[in-house]
Design a protein around this motif. Sequence first.
Motif, PDB file in Angstrom:
ATOM      1  N   ARG A 400       0.048   6.503   0.636  1.00 28.06           N
ATOM      2  CA  ARG A 400       0.551   5.172   0.032  1.00 28.06           C
ATOM      3  C   ARG A 400       0.043   5.048  -1.489  1.00 28.06           C
ATOM      4  O   ARG A 400       0.880   4.799  -2.442  1.00 28.06           O
ATOM      5  CB  ARG A 400       0.107   3.870   0.736  1.00 28.06           C
ATOM      6  N   MET A 401      -1.190   5.451  -1.929  1.00 30.86           N
ATOM      7  CA  MET A 401      -1.590   5.503  -3.053  1.00 30.86           C
ATOM      8  C   MET A 401      -0.829   6.593  -3.958  1.00 30.86           C
ATOM      9  O   MET A 401      -0.527   6.435  -4.927  1.00 30.86           O
ATOM     10  CB  MET A 401      -3.181   5.696  -3.029  1.00 30.86           C
ATOM     11  N   GLU A 402      -0.921   7.755  -3.092  1.00 35.36           N
ATOM     12  CA  GLU A 402      -0.235   8.830  -4.068  1.00 35.36           C
ATOM     13  C   GLU A 402       1.212   8.436  -4.344  1.00 35.36           C
ATOM     14  O   GLU A 402       1.871   8.543  -5.399  1.00 35.36           O
ATOM     15  CB  GLU A 402       0.015  10.295  -3.010  1.00 35.36           C
ATOM     16  N   LEU A 403       1.974   7.896  -3.377  1.00 38.88           N
ATOM     17  CA  LEU A 403       3.416   7.412  -3.843  1.00 38.88           C
ATOM     18  C   LEU A 403       3.585   6.404  -4.750  1.00 38.88           C
ATOM     19  O   LEU A 403       4.357   6.414  -5.772  1.00 38.88           O
ATOM     20  CB  LEU A 403       4.138   6.785  -2.265  1.00 38.88           C
ATOM     21  N   GLN A 404       2.500   5.372  -4.851  1.00 37.98           N
ATOM     22  CA  GLN A 404       2.741   4.436  -5.681  1.00 37.98           C
ATOM     23  C   GLN A 404       2.310   4.891  -7.087  1.00 37.98           C
ATOM     24  O   GLN A 404       2.917   4.638  -8.023  1.00 37.98           O
ATOM     25  CB  GLN A 404       1.625   3.303  -5.398  1.00 37.98           C
ATOM     26  N   LEU A 405       1.241   5.880  -7.298  1.00 39.62           N
ATOM     27  CA  LEU A 405       0.795   6.168  -8.442  1.00 39.62           C
ATOM     28  C   LEU A 405       1.927   7.281  -9.185  1.00 39.62           C
ATOM     29  O   LEU A 405       2.046   7.308 -10.440  1.00 39.62           O
ATOM     30  CB  LEU A 405      -0.553   6.972  -8.375  1.00 39.62           C
TER      31      LEU A 405
END
Length: 445
Positions: A400-405
Amino acid sequence: MSQTTQDAPLAPKRSGVPVIGSAVAFARDPYALYEDIASHGDVVRFSLGSYDMATVLHPDGIEQVLVDDFDRFDKPGAAASGADVLADGLLLSDGEQWHRQRTGLQPLFYRERIETYADTMATYAAAAADEWAAADAVDLGEATSTYTLRVLGKTLFGIDTDEYREAVRAGAEAILERTSQNPVAMDIPQWLPTPSNRRYERGIDRLDGVVADLLAERDSGSDRDDLLSLLVDMRSDGELDEAEIRSQLVTFLFAGHETTATALTWALAELGRNPGVARRLRAEVDAVLDGGCATPADLPALTYTEQIVRETLRRYPSASAVFRETDEAVTVDGYRIPADTFLTLPQFHVHTDERWWDDPMEFDPSRWDDITEPPGDRPEYAYFPFGGGPRHCIGMRFARMELQLALATVAKRCRIVDAPDEVEAAVGSTVHPADPVEVTFQRRT
């Protein structure tokens, strides 16, 4: 069998074609097949080739399987997926073996640890966006897999994966083909030299070569603090045997980049198809980001970016279904399911069920304006892109963090100026584009 289970009515069954069951219908149109299955109820038996199957379609029944009675359902092994190389890894292991592996690996995926990966995720996303903007056209599947594999290599393995990219992709494609193939084909012995079996063996041989190289270059007792070093130390301490460490490395090399790359491909494809969504995303990143990369400090304010991620994982869940197996008769949502039945909890169907979602096939991030998950008064398991219960995906926060960043950083640096109007979804082990998705990026000034 308990008296309650014994007295429960047998779940209704969808009849299929003799011998192959519903396999042809699934191959033709999985969405249509599950609509037909759903017309029989929320707990329905069917067959795929020689496999006795049952599906659970109501969020309450899904919660029962994943959370309330999770210990009554086994994780299907390699025989069900066809990918023997994953058999002893975290994805397919079960019981004490799974618990030991999960306990040993969990610290690498705590929130505080995940946040230390953010700079790498954003920096690599910025480099990728600049590469894409400089190219004439970009194959999103290839481009996003290169990006996510670089992130995985740097954060969890401490290596540059560019030299291994072709071999890892060959292995990933072999696993995807094997785990997505028609169940009738899975009845064919793997030792038969069919074209499919040969492709699988070639791909896995190349991936095994990567695993061998990684293990050869990393000694136990290394002062590095990453997944590869942890696995090597666990092997030295007797916590993992050779089969387990091989499966573990293959599992993370495959699932650690493939599923996120697929989600990022869909998100970017939808930005290309929906200029209003893209404009709103650019407005948000221009207001929030100080520089050319998103940072962990930006995440709370990147609310629309998060809505796009959530909607992408609803409409195109990276894993199409969660699978379980019964070793004894069980009751789910009031219906009896016999022993030795493979159970499917299909995200791709539940996430597009009109009972829970308005215009479910439309890509609409605004449905997530309500910050709850799932939004509104929907049952909790109307949305479960990362599974649920004790066996939820260990890499959920990472992905989730990778996708958002990545989305925020790419939107800050470039825009899509040419993209296909329609992209057909194919359902196998993942929900992925049926054909390559080619787009053109333009650098923002």
